[in-house]
Design a protein around this motif. Sequence first.
Motif, PDB file in Angstrom:
ATOM      1  N   CYS A 169     -34.893  38.167  -9.531  1.00  0.00           N
ATOM      2  CA  CYS A 169     -36.202  38.213  -8.894  1.00  0.00           C
ATOM      3  C   CYS A 169     -37.271  37.638  -9.816  1.00  0.00           C
ATOM      4  O   CYS A 169     -37.069  37.494 -11.038  1.00  0.00           O
ATOM      5  CB  CYS A 169     -36.559  39.624  -8.446  1.00  0.00           C
ATOM      6  SG  CYS A 169     -36.287  40.897  -9.669  1.00  0.00           S
ATOM      7  N   PRO A 172     -44.317  36.133  -7.251  1.00  0.00           N
ATOM      8  CA  PRO A 172     -44.700  35.012  -6.377  1.00  0.00           C
ATOM      9  C   PRO A 172     -45.466  33.916  -7.094  1.00  0.00           C
ATOM     10  O   PRO A 172     -45.253  32.729  -6.812  1.00  0.00           O
ATOM     11  CB  PRO A 172     -45.568  35.694  -5.307  1.00  0.00           C
ATOM     12  CG  PRO A 172     -45.082  37.109  -5.268  1.00  0.00           C
ATOM     13  CD  PRO A 172     -44.715  37.438  -6.685  1.00  0.00           C
ATOM     14  N   TYR A 174     -45.185  32.973 -10.211  1.00  0.00           N
ATOM     15  CA  TYR A 174     -44.259  32.167 -11.009  1.00  0.00           C
ATOM     16  C   TYR A 174     -43.555  31.147 -10.123  1.00  0.00           C
ATOM     17  O   TYR A 174     -43.439  29.966 -10.476  1.00  0.00           O
ATOM     18  CB  TYR A 174     -43.226  33.045 -11.713  1.00  0.00           C
ATOM     19  CG  TYR A 174     -42.148  32.228 -12.407  1.00  0.00           C
ATOM     20  CD1 TYR A 174     -42.343  31.732 -13.671  1.00  0.00           C
ATOM     21  CD2 TYR A 174     -40.949  31.922 -11.746  1.00  0.00           C
ATOM     22  CE1 TYR A 174     -41.372  30.950 -14.296  1.00  0.00           C
ATOM     23  CE2 TYR A 174     -39.970  31.156 -12.359  1.00  0.00           C
ATOM     24  CZ  TYR A 174     -40.192  30.670 -13.641  1.00  0.00           C
ATOM     25  OH  TYR A 174     -39.241  29.885 -14.241  1.00  0.00           O
ATOM     26  N   LEU A 175     -43.079  31.593  -8.964  1.00  0.00           N
ATOM     27  CA  LEU A 175     -42.367  30.686  -8.059  1.00  0.00           C
ATOM     28  C   LEU A 175     -43.297  29.612  -7.521  1.00  0.00           C
ATOM     29  O   LEU A 175     -42.882  28.456  -7.326  1.00  0.00           O
ATOM     30  CB  LEU A 175     -41.739  31.489  -6.920  1.00  0.00           C
ATOM     31  CG  LEU A 175     -40.692  32.538  -7.353  1.00  0.00           C
ATOM     32  CD1 LEU A 175     -40.228  33.346  -6.151  1.00  0.00           C
ATOM     33  CD2 LEU A 175     -39.505  31.868  -8.039  1.00  0.00           C
ATOM     34  N   THR A 180     -38.881  27.484  -6.607  1.00  0.00           N
ATOM     35  CA  THR A 180     -37.824  28.468  -6.391  1.00  0.00           C
ATOM     36  C   THR A 180     -36.461  27.837  -6.649  1.00  0.00           C
ATOM     37  O   THR A 180     -36.166  26.767  -6.106  1.00  0.00           O
ATOM     38  CB  THR A 180     -37.866  28.998  -4.942  1.00  0.00           C
ATOM     39  OG1 THR A 180     -39.140  29.589  -4.708  1.00  0.00           O
ATOM     40  CG2 THR A 180     -36.779  30.033  -4.708  1.00  0.00           C
ATOM     41  N   LYS A 182     -32.759  26.729  -6.249  1.00  0.00           N
ATOM     42  CA  LYS A 182     -31.946  26.554  -5.041  1.00  0.00           C
ATOM     43  C   LYS A 182     -30.484  26.935  -5.256  1.00  0.00           C
ATOM     44  O   LYS A 182     -29.777  27.263  -4.309  1.00  0.00           O
ATOM     45  CB  LYS A 182     -32.024  25.101  -4.566  1.00  0.00           C
ATOM     46  CG  LYS A 182     -33.448  24.606  -4.313  1.00  0.00           C
ATOM     47  CD  LYS A 182     -34.141  25.424  -3.233  1.00  0.00           C
ATOM     48  CE  LYS A 182     -35.552  24.880  -2.947  1.00  0.00           C
ATOM     49  NZ  LYS A 182     -36.285  25.732  -1.976  1.00  0.00           N
ATOM     50  N   HIS A 190     -35.221  27.052 -15.790  1.00  0.00           N
ATOM     51  CA  HIS A 190     -36.313  27.997 -15.555  1.00  0.00           C
ATOM     52  C   HIS A 190     -36.525  28.891 -16.778  1.00  0.00           C
ATOM     53  O   HIS A 190     -35.649  29.005 -17.646  1.00  0.00           O
ATOM     54  CB  HIS A 190     -35.999  28.878 -14.340  1.00  0.00           C
ATOM     55  CG  HIS A 190     -36.395  28.261 -13.038  1.00  0.00           C
ATOM     56  ND1 HIS A 190     -37.618  28.473 -12.449  1.00  0.00           N
ATOM     57  CD2 HIS A 190     -35.717  27.411 -12.216  1.00  0.00           C
ATOM     58  CE1 HIS A 190     -37.689  27.796 -11.306  1.00  0.00           C
ATOM     59  NE2 HIS A 190     -36.545  27.145 -11.134  1.00  0.00           N
ATOM     60  N   ILE A 240     -37.966  34.601 -14.527  1.00  0.00           N
ATOM     61  CA  ILE A 240     -36.991  35.204 -13.618  1.00  0.00           C
ATOM     62  C   ILE A 240     -36.175  36.234 -14.396  1.00  0.00           C
ATOM     63  O   ILE A 240     -35.784  36.006 -15.539  1.00  0.00           O
ATOM     64  CB  ILE A 240     -36.059  34.127 -13.032  1.00  0.00           C
ATOM     65  CG1 ILE A 240     -36.876  33.123 -12.194  1.00  0.00           C
ATOM     66  CG2 ILE A 240     -34.954  34.749 -12.183  1.00  0.00           C
ATOM     67  CD1 ILE A 240     -36.075  31.931 -11.715  1.00  0.00           C
ATOM     68  N   VAL A 258     -40.231  38.910  -5.781  1.00  0.00           N
ATOM     69  CA  VAL A 258     -39.481  38.289  -4.689  1.00  0.00           C
ATOM     70  C   VAL A 258     -38.060  38.060  -5.179  1.00  0.00           C
ATOM     71  O   VAL A 258     -37.847  37.566  -6.295  1.00  0.00           O
ATOM     72  CB  VAL A 258     -40.119  36.947  -4.280  1.00  0.00           C
ATOM     73  CG1 VAL A 258     -39.271  36.269  -3.204  1.00  0.00           C
ATOM     74  CG2 VAL A 258     -41.545  37.153  -3.802  1.00  0.00           C
ATOM     75  N   GLN A 259     -37.083  38.446  -4.379  1.00  0.00           N
ATOM     76  CA  GLN A 259     -35.693  38.187  -4.754  1.00  0.00           C
ATOM     77  C   GLN A 259     -35.380  36.719  -4.553  1.00  0.00           C
ATOM     78  O   GLN A 259     -35.739  36.111  -3.543  1.00  0.00           O
ATOM     79  CB  GLN A 259     -34.739  39.046  -3.920  1.00  0.00           C
ATOM     80  CG  GLN A 259     -33.290  38.990  -4.407  1.00  0.00           C
ATOM     81  CD  GLN A 259     -32.383  39.967  -3.678  1.00  0.00           C
ATOM     82  OE1 GLN A 259     -32.864  40.867  -2.985  1.00  0.00           O
ATOM     83  NE2 GLN A 259     -31.085  39.803  -3.826  1.00  0.00           N
ATOM     84  N   VAL A 260     -34.721  36.111  -5.526  1.00  0.00           N
ATOM     85  CA  VAL A 260     -34.319  34.713  -5.434  1.00  0.00           C
ATOM     86  C   VAL A 260     -32.793  34.640  -5.471  1.00  0.00           C
ATOM     87  O   VAL A 260     -32.123  35.552  -5.955  1.00  0.00           O
ATOM     88  CB  VAL A 260     -34.938  33.868  -6.569  1.00  0.00           C
ATOM     89  CG1 VAL A 260     -36.461  33.909  -6.495  1.00  0.00           C
ATOM     90  CG2 VAL A 260     -34.471  34.349  -7.943  1.00  0.00           C
TER      91      VAL A 260
END
Length: 303
Positions: A169, A172, A174-175, A180, A182, A190, A240, A258-260
């Motif tokens: 995670c 927001p 940071y993303l 984000t 992929k 990152h 992350i 936010v979960q990535v």
Amino acid sequence: MNNLPNLDDLDIFLQVARRASFAAVAEARGMSAAFVSKRIRLLEADLGVRLLHRTTRRVTVSEEGVRVYQWAQQIFEALQRMGDDLDARQREPAGQLRIASSLGLGRRMVAPALSELAARYPRLDIRLDVHDRLVDLVAEGVDLDIRVGDQIAPNLIAKRLARNWRVLCAAPDYLARRGTPKNLADLASHDCLVIKERDHPFGVWHLEGPGGEESVRVTGALSSNHGEVVHQWCLDGRGIVLRSWWDVHDSLADGRLVQVLEGYRQSADIWAVYTAPLAGSAKVRVAVEFFREYFADRFQIPG
């Protein structure tokens, strides 16, 4: 032998023999090293034997000390069994219960649970120690270790308290700033917030994904041995993190994180770990049963 040994002195001797250190035992028991040394000398006088060889750099157990150590272990095990048998008959466990856990889990989950356990069983004398390393339950005299992670030595007994996953995670902002990821390979480019906690591998994340288990080496400007520190850095938008669901689910629920790469996760169940069957210790048995109830009532993980 005219004088029977003092049980507390015997216990001090056992601890010194296990740790090979007067200072470590003194710190653990809240007394001075000089006092520990004095109690050992009195025990040696009572028994009429030399128990330890001392130099400025080492403490070793003598041949006679080894025999006394073995007898003392049997004495204390017998006393423990007697106490546990009486406690089981009275249905109210009593005595010292030493529990260990990791820094984050210990503060966030285990400490509040023990507050309730103490209220339920007022005759228990509970001590919680939190560490950033795995403890040696036998050498350190720990009754119960509440730990995260599925790698448990075969000589230990473990009961799962709750299912748990580590998830990826980020904040927001940071993303929004860095994009984000992929796929798992994108993590290499990152800023990743790396935790060195207990026996977790440092700088390499092993995750279960759509194609099975995969690994990725990650780097970043910030790392720590304390998961709560890294969690805060993640909230600050610094990168992350791979962190347990129990720790981040509130931040995910309120949108601060936010979960990535949601298809990837790492198994990290929560376990109660101990050294002997629960039937032999009333205090450990009621603690494990209590923790199972506590986690079942308060801890739910999706999937």
